[in-house]
Design an enzyme around this catalytic site. Sequence first.
Site, mmCIF file in Angstrom:
data_model
loop_
_atom_site.group_PDB
_atom_site.id
_atom_site.type_symbol
_atom_site.label_atom_id
_atom_site.label_comp_id
_atom_site.label_asym_id
_atom_site.label_seq_id
_atom_site.Cartn_x
_atom_site.Cartn_y
_atom_site.Cartn_z
ATOM 1 N N ARG A 27 102.116 14.287 57.507
ATOM 2 C CA ARG A 27 102.561 15.370 58.391
ATOM 3 C C ARG A 27 102.165 16.750 57.861
ATOM 4 O O ARG A 27 102.294 17.753 58.545
ATOM 5 C CB ARG A 27 104.083 15.337 58.559
ATOM 6 N N ASN A 100 111.054 22.624 59.508
ATOM 7 C CA ASN A 100 109.849 22.166 60.199
ATOM 8 C C ASN A 100 109.882 22.777 61.590
ATOM 9 O O ASN A 100 110.837 22.549 62.336
ATOM 10 C CB ASN A 100 109.857 20.624 60.275
ATOM 11 N N LYS A 487 82.940 11.866 72.375
ATOM 12 C CA LYS A 487 84.060 10.951 72.074
ATOM 13 C C LYS A 487 83.600 9.510 72.218
ATOM 14 O O LYS A 487 83.901 8.665 71.386
ATOM 15 C CB LYS A 487 85.265 11.191 73.007
ATOM 16 N N LYS A 605 86.171 12.879 58.409
ATOM 17 C CA LYS A 605 87.007 13.823 59.165
ATOM 18 C C LYS A 605 86.528 15.249 58.939
ATOM 19 O O LYS A 605 86.463 16.051 59.849
ATOM 20 C CB LYS A 605 88.474 13.660 58.748
#
Length: 610
Positions: A27, A100, A487, A605
């Site tokens: 996260r 958060n 994509k 990535k």
Amino acid sequence: MCGIVGYIGNKNCVPILINGLKRLEYRGYDSAGIGILTDDNAIIVKQKGKVSLLEEKIEELNLYSNIGIGHTRWATHGIPNEMNAHPHSNNDGTLFLIHNGIIENFHVLKKGLLKLGYQFKSETDSEVIVHLIDSFLKKGFDLTKSVQLALNEVEGTYGLAIVYSKEPDKIVVARKGSPLVVGIGDGENFVASDVSAILAYTKQVIYLEDGEVAILKKDSFSAKTIYDKEIEKEVHEITMSLDEIDRGGYAHFMLKEIMEQPETVRNSIRGRIIDEDGTSILGGLSDVVNELTDSKRILITACGTSWHAGLVGEYMFEQFCRIPTEVEYASEFRYRNPIIEKNDAIFFISQSGETADTLAAMREAKMKGALVLGICNVVGSSIARETNAGVYTHAGPEIGVASTKAFTSQLTVLALITLLIARRKNLSRVDGKTIADELKLIPEKIEKILKLNNEIEKIAEEFKDATNFLYLGRGYNFPVALEGALKMKEISYIHAEGYPAAEMKHGPIALIDENMPVVFIAPKDSTYEKIISNIQEVKARGGRIIAIANEDDNEIDKLVDYTIKVPQTIRMLMPILTVIPLQLLAYHIAVKKGLNVDQPRNLAKSVTVE
Ligand code: M6R
């Protein structure tokens, strides 16, 4: 998007917090910290970088406590460093919290708190909450009441866990817009931003809803609203595996990230629209806004999906800001000694902020004296740090190699920049307001499109064995055609090409036969009639057609094999909607082919090498 975890009970909380943070690292991972109470003293340990570095630091300290909270950060306000890491504490170190979310009115709150004499140590929006709660404690309220009163003044989103050394028997937690789950144990209780952090200890959980505050003691749990209404909460049993939970219950990160887009676009917009003026406010550009507005030319430089976002930006800037705009691949820009004039502004768009070609292009432009601006997702990344100014997209960590939510957030930010510049030039308040109002409606329109997931999966079944795809669009939707094709190629390994629809007759039409699926992006706009002619040309040659069209378009159904209907919006924002079915189509085809969707072959990535 950060990870939070907390524990109160009879065990040593330190290893529980560290284990929880490791599970939450996906996260956010730019810094981490824990805060614990020992004999009514607060101890906070923070570290820039991964949780493993925090763990090493903590091992040397030999800490023990029965109550503590931990946080792993994904920066939104303030660069990733130790000072900006959580927990944040009040000035006398008795109160600390982890957060958060994004506090929209933090500038206003901070001003008021500075006047009251509060000293701020970090650049974060989160730190205002701890001082605000402290201001109510100083007036004599207890911790729970102070949290409630503070949250009544806060605008934005939060998942919070708060510890106060003068009330060492509790952790107070609260939620609005950011996830928060409480874990119920035997003589111990937990809190976390998602269950993966606490599943090793308990499967009994309570989900907090927006506007709720809960008080966790080692052997009790109670909840109220921020307006002090008592509430009963239901306990749920978790049945998912840890692996499933990391992906939010989705089969792949890519699908999770596609599904997150209503929220990520909301986060990109949050606190950045001034309704009454029909414009936007972008703190990161405030020092350069005059220079940007007066620029004679805008250049946009990027790679891959970010370059496609740049192409949409070109249409926006030229239509509304009337500034000539050029978009160039960073890899070309950096090596061709580009002409850069005095009044040029250059945007570098990058999800990661670390792409080698984009970074090198930015350094080249900076060296030539240009105004260099970043549009980045990763706070504190190289591009974000080295540009003169910029805007963060706030999409949260993107794990899937195929960029999805980063793209729609980039488009959202480009629309906000367009509003900012255009309103300072010729755009009227009324027209600015139309754009702002439409932008605010985008997240719920995305929600509607995501409900078509099953329908799109069925279409994917029909086309999963195709070996080629052609994507065609016009105007704002030409870059969407390119993005749809990218994509498809990168995750399904099917050869796919994107073209402006009118270019078809200059070559690609030779490819059309019954084996060539053609995806038309055909919303109802000023080029609609033209694109219908292109559809007919493909139909006449036996091509199989999937059309992305508007909900009220019943005519197109007669011309094509499959239609995926998206809601209507203004032209400049249409790409944020039309790209979503294309992401899902590529995703489902790749899954049906049994491919590794999140880590496609040969790709990384972040492309940090040439
Ligand atoms: O992090 P960046 O936005 O700078 O990355 C640029 C490209 O490498 C990236 O968009 C790539 O094309 C993606 N795999 C597309 O899905």
